[in-house]
Design an enzyme around this catalytic site. Structure first.
Site, short mmCIF file in Angstrom:
data_model
loop_
_atom_site.label_atom_id
_atom_site.label_comp_id
_atom_site.label_asym_id
_atom_site.label_seq_id
_atom_site.Cartn_x
_atom_site.Cartn_y
_atom_site.Cartn_z
N LYS A 47 0.83 -1.22 0.00
CA LYS A 47 0.00 0.00 0.00
C LYS A 47 0.86 1.26 0.00
O LYS A 47 0.56 2.22 -0.71
CB LYS A 47 -0.93 0.01 1.22
CG LYS A 47 -1.99 -1.07 1.21
CD LYS A 47 -3.00 -0.87 2.32
CE LYS A 47 -2.38 -0.95 3.71
NZ LYS A 47 -1.84 -2.29 4.01
N ARG A 76 -8.81 1.83 9.83
CA ARG A 76 -8.38 0.44 10.04
C ARG A 76 -9.49 -0.43 10.60
O ARG A 76 -9.40 -1.66 10.58
CB ARG A 76 -7.20 0.39 11.02
CG ARG A 76 -5.86 0.73 10.40
CD ARG A 76 -4.74 0.50 11.39
NE ARG A 76 -3.45 0.88 10.86
CZ ARG A 76 -2.66 0.09 10.16
NH1 ARG A 76 -3.04 -1.14 9.89
NH2 ARG A 76 -1.48 0.51 9.73
N ARG A 106 12.14 -10.18 3.36
CA ARG A 106 12.70 -8.84 3.52
C ARG A 106 13.88 -8.83 4.49
O ARG A 106 13.85 -9.51 5.52
CB ARG A 106 11.63 -7.86 4.03
CG ARG A 106 10.57 -7.55 3.02
CD ARG A 106 9.80 -6.28 3.29
NE ARG A 106 9.19 -6.19 4.60
CZ ARG A 106 8.21 -5.33 4.90
NH1 ARG A 106 7.76 -4.52 3.97
NH2 ARG A 106 7.69 -5.29 6.10
N ARG A 117 13.53 -8.20 10.46
CA ARG A 117 12.72 -7.64 11.53
C ARG A 117 11.86 -8.72 12.17
O ARG A 117 11.42 -9.65 11.50
CB ARG A 117 11.80 -6.54 10.97
CG ARG A 117 12.50 -5.26 10.65
CD ARG A 117 11.61 -4.23 9.96
NE ARG A 117 10.18 -4.48 10.10
CZ ARG A 117 9.24 -3.72 9.55
NH1 ARG A 117 9.59 -2.69 8.81
NH2 ARG A 117 7.96 -3.98 9.71
N ARG A 135 -0.08 -10.97 12.30
CA ARG A 135 -0.47 -9.68 11.72
C ARG A 135 -1.65 -9.85 10.76
O ARG A 135 -2.57 -9.02 10.73
CB ARG A 135 0.72 -9.05 10.97
CG ARG A 135 1.82 -8.57 11.88
CD ARG A 135 3.10 -8.23 11.11
NE ARG A 135 2.94 -7.07 10.26
CZ ARG A 135 3.81 -6.71 9.32
NH1 ARG A 135 4.88 -7.47 9.10
NH2 ARG A 135 3.63 -5.62 8.61
#
Length: 253
Positions: free
Chosen positions: A42, A120, A159, A192, A203
């Site tokens: 996004k 959200r 990542r 991370r 998540r």
């Protein structure tokens, strides 16, 4: 395209006392909300849409980061938000809403806006609808980016982030020249905590519980434009703009 200006989000990032230099006034600016699970891109799409269509990228996450670094004046809402973040807690709906309400002038940006990170929850969506009505504004569309769960996990778990300059690489899609070493500054790369597969699944569960119901809400309002989040960022952006233009053309008759 009009030239971009450096402080073209000053009021959003720093608070309503700041001055912005918005782009030239557009006849039909895009006023958008972006939806999509973590990892669909996004933020990248918001930045590309900003470059292509002038719309101001209004990210709630950027405001919270600026506040936590001391880069903006702290209103009562922002002070409360930073207190929650320092404690490791999610910022409650009411505080996020106050932060957005303080910046309602940004919704009048003559280049339009792209809301990224708000709303959200269903409660926030109802509050935004009320605010937009009171400001005599209407959303152009709500873009929902879709990507299968296994592809989201692969995208996020691959990542790697630089310990120093925070540049982000990907083990398969954008690998560094030397494994584990940042191309830009030579520092070590790390994964991370929230990019580990087990964290990603948590998540996604949170997203599905709180944010996914917004899809039905905006579908019922006739505002939803669904975009497949596969391909390069540029391909996805082209798909987004085409979907928005098609919706606008369909509703102009």
């Amino acid at each position: 395209m009009a030239p971009q200006t450096n402080n073209h989000r000053a009021a959003w990032l720093q608070g309503p006392s700041a001055n912005c230099e918005p782009p030239v006034k557009l006849e039909n600016p895009f006023r958008l909300v972006l939806l999509g699970a973590p990892g669909v891109g996004k933020g990248t799409q918001a930045d590309l849409l900003h470059q292509k269509r002038q719309a101001c990228h209004l990210s709630t996450g950027d405001v919270f980061r600026a506040a936590s670094k001391g880069d903006c004046a702290l209103s009562p809402a922002m002070k409360a938000a930073t207190d929650h973040m320092r404690s490791g807690n999610l910022v409650p709906d009411g505080i996020v809403w106050e932060m957005v309400r303080e910046r309602s002038g940004c919704l009048h940006c003559c280049g339009g806006f792209i809301l990224d990170g708000f709303p959200r929850t269903l409660a926030q969506a109802h509050l935004l609808k009320t605010l937009m009505t009171s400001e005599n504004l209407a959303l152009t569309a709500v873009v929902n980016y879709e990507l299968p769960v296994n592809e989201i996990v692969a995208r996020l778990s691959g990542r790697r982030t630089c310990t120093e300059c925070k540049t982000v690489f990907h083990v398969t899609e954008r690998p560094p020249k030397r494994e584990g070493v940042c191309d830009r500054c030579g520092s070590k790369l790390f994964q991370r905590e929230d990019d580990r597969p087990e964290s990603i699944k948590v998540r996604l569960e949170v997203y599905n519980r709180s944010t996914a119901p917004l899809i039905a809400f905006y579908q019922d309002l006739g505002l939803l434009v669904t975009v497949e989040a596969r391909g390069t960022p540029e391909e996805i952006c082209e798909r987004t703009v085409a979907g928005l233009e098609n919706r606008r053309a369909a509703h102009s008759h």
